[in-house]
Design an enzyme around this catalytic site. Structure first.
Site, PDB file in Angstrom:
ATOM      1  N   GLY A 243       0.708  -1.174   0.083  1.00  0.00           N
ATOM      2  CA  GLY A 243      -0.118   0.244  -0.274  1.00  0.00           C
ATOM      3  C   GLY A 243       0.779   1.369  -0.076  1.00  0.00           C
ATOM      4  CD  GLU A 278       0.518  -8.826   1.845  1.00  0.00           C
ATOM      5  OE1 GLU A 278      -0.238  -8.682   1.582  1.00  0.00           O
ATOM      6  OE2 GLU A 278      -0.034  -9.837   2.457  1.00  0.00           O
ATOM      7  N   PRO A 279       4.686  -5.294  -1.049  1.00  0.00           N
ATOM      8  CG  PRO A 279       6.682  -4.613  -1.429  1.00  0.00           C
ATOM      9  CD  PRO A 279       5.644  -5.088  -0.632  1.00  0.00           C
ATOM     10  N   GLY A 280       3.794  -4.088  -3.695  1.00  0.00           N
ATOM     11  CA  GLY A 280       3.010  -4.130  -5.491  1.00  0.00           C
ATOM     12  C   GLY A 280       3.465  -2.320  -6.078  1.00  0.00           C
ATOM     13  NE  ARG A 281      -0.525   2.206  -6.585  1.00  0.00           N
ATOM     14  CZ  ARG A 281      -1.586   2.324  -7.003  1.00  0.00           C
ATOM     15  NH1 ARG A 281      -1.640   2.546  -7.683  1.00  0.00           N
ATOM     16  NH2 ARG A 281      -2.608   1.677  -6.034  1.00  0.00           N
ATOM     17  CE1 TYR A 321     -10.107   1.847  -9.114  1.00  0.00           C
ATOM     18  CE2 TYR A 321      -8.085   1.675 -10.249  1.00  0.00           C
ATOM     19  CZ  TYR A 321      -8.703   0.940  -9.334  1.00  0.00           C
ATOM     20  OH  TYR A 321      -8.706  -0.592  -9.576  1.00  0.00           O
ATOM     21  CB  CYS A 347     -18.481   2.785 -28.431  1.00  0.00           C
ATOM     22  SG  CYS A 347     -16.894   2.516 -30.041  1.00  0.00           S
ATOM     23  CD  GLU A 348     -17.670   2.315 -22.033  1.00  0.00           C
ATOM     24  OE1 GLU A 348     -18.364   2.452 -20.993  1.00  0.00           O
ATOM     25  OE2 GLU A 348     -17.969   0.731 -21.976  1.00  0.00           O
ATOM     26  CE1 TYR A 376      -3.244  -4.175  -7.832  1.00  0.00           C
ATOM     27  CE2 TYR A 376      -1.794  -1.305  -7.727  1.00  0.00           C
ATOM     28  CZ  TYR A 376      -1.835  -3.473  -7.265  1.00  0.00           C
ATOM     29  OH  TYR A 376      -1.895  -3.633  -6.418  1.00  0.00           O
TER      30      TYR A 376
END
Ligand code: LLP
Length: 417
Positions: A243, A278-281, A321, A347-348, A376
């Site tokens: 996190g 548990e670092p990801g980013r 987000y 198409c959004e 991500y």
């Protein structure tokens, strides 16, 4: 030379990852393409891991942030473990050669077959998120005649002060178990022949920039661990989750990992536990970019749209987000800047990578890099609008190689015949 992020810099006006020009990659591999730098992965891994060197610890990379097996292999060579949330992620981590004893398995809804797989492979511990799951784990362990090592993911009820979609440690969130309930479950497990209480786990959210909240959570959890010790439940592993935030704007200050360590290390040292992180980013985020090409420039009254060949299917964070991703051209340019929307071909209306962003004037055929896309990014990509997912490339020194081929049209329908 002008550094944007470690290992990412302009050299002679061209954006480079290490010694490789990103334009060269775009031209030879095509776009959109995700590019990662091994050097940058290592930079961020070391920056993180060494901050905790005062205590026994394992840095378990959060596979969900970037699951490419070659990325995992590179991290394995740096002695990383893996934080996983599915059988698929465990499979990837093992394939990358990560020691099962460095794999933890979290997730709010694990299936029986996934628990069976995890136990068979001998992972370090299952991070249990509900009473029902603990019973299922016990049943599976009995079937295998093997004691199941586990931690309970407690919900320390602290506010991580981040985006509501990535806040997980508040009591109204679906994650984790209250201290009260957890105590009951550890008591139960202590008497069970098939359950082995081994650790405690918490993860309060993602992209956290106020490091004091980690200390607040860690101290609350440590108090609980002492209570467990007093009733004879030995907790060996203190898993503080991931996190820690990154700077999505190159000119923003990076929060040193040491600041997180200063919050958590004293707590763990006093408990005498082995620390798991548990670092990801934090490790993969600024070690990757997404390169995309301007297909068309559309001008309407006083509005400019750069229509690029990457859409929300390729990079979901801005649409999902409202996340900010910095954008720079692959070829540095001086002079005129313009406010424009960078949009994808989907198409959004929500398919916007950057809204009202001041950028150097771009023309058709120009390449841009969407920064901080190593976490991500590809893992959240989809085939929406029947678009094959992008290629992934790894740079190392002056070399680069494709680590995942671009999907083809036949890949799109491979499972439909
Ligand atoms: N551990 C657990 C139990 C987690 O649930 C997560 C992330 C992590 C570790 C890693 O968190 P990190 O260090 O990367 O912040 N898709 C969202 C992020 C979702 C994070 C979910 N859990 C985004 O793009 O911002």
């Amino acid at each position: 030379m002008r550094e944007i992020y470690p290992k990412l810099e302009y050299r002679g006006g061209e954006l480079h990852f290490e010694d490789v020009s990103l334009r060269k990659i775009a031209e030879s591999i095509g776009t959109p393409v995700y590019v990662y730098s091994r050097g940058a992965l290592e930079y961020w891994f070391r920056e993180f891991d060494t901050a905790f060197s005062e205590v026994p610890h394992t840095t378990c990379f959060a596979v969900k942030s970037n699951s490419n097996v070659h990325v995992l292999k590179a991290l394995k060579e740096m002695e990383a473990g893996a934080d996983t949330v599915s059988m698929g992620e465990i499979f990837r981590a093992l394939t990358a050669g990560i020691d099962p004893k460095k794999i933890v398995f979290a997730g709010v809804g694990k299936r029986e077959d996934e628990l069976l797989f995890a136990l068979e492979k001998g992972i370090l511990m299952v991070n249990v998120e509900s009473e029902g799951e603990l019973r299922t784990l016990e049943k599976v362990a009995e079937k295998l005649r093997k004691r199941a090592p586990f931690a309970i993911r407690v919900n320390p009820d602290v506010n991580p002060k981040t985006h509501p979609y990535i806040s997980t440690g508040l009591k109204e969130a679906k994650f984790g178990i209250t201290f009260e309930k957890a105590l009951e479950l550890y008591r139960y497990a202590k008497e069970s022949r098939w359950l082995k209480p081994l650790g405690i786990h918490f993860h309060i959210g993602s992209q956290i920039t106020d490091t004091a909240v980690f200390g607040e959570a860690a101290r609350k959890v440590a108090r609980f661990v002492r209570e467990l010790h007093s009733i004879g439940v030995e907790i060996e592993f203190f898993d503080a989750g991931g996190g820690l935030g990154i700077n999505y704007r190159p000119d923003e200050k990076v929060i040193p990992s040491k600041r997180l360590a200063d919050e958590v290390v004293p707590v763990v040292r006093e408990l005498g536990c082995h620390l798991i992180l548990e670092p990801g980013r934090r490790i993969s985020g600024n070690a990757g970019v997404l390169i995309t090409k301007v297909l068309y420039v559309k001008k309407r009254e006083n509005k400019t749209f750069y229509i690029v060949d990457a859409g929300m299917n390729d990079i979901a964070r801005p649409a999902l987000y409202g996340a900010y991703h910095h954008i720079v051209p692959l070829t540095e340019r001086e002079g005129k800047r313009e406010v424009a929307d960078v949009v994808g071909p989907i198409c959004e209306t929500g398919d916007v990578i950057a809204k009202e962003r001041e950028l150097p004037s771009l023309k058709e055929g120009d390449y841009i890099a969407v920064l901080s896309a190593g976490a991500y990014g590809f893992t959240m990509a989809s085939n929406y609008n029947s678009r094959p997912r992008p290629a992934e490339v790894m740079v190392e020194g002056k070399d680069f190689r494709v680590i995942r081929q671009r999907e083809t049209l036949s890949d799109l329908m491979a499972r439909e015949f």
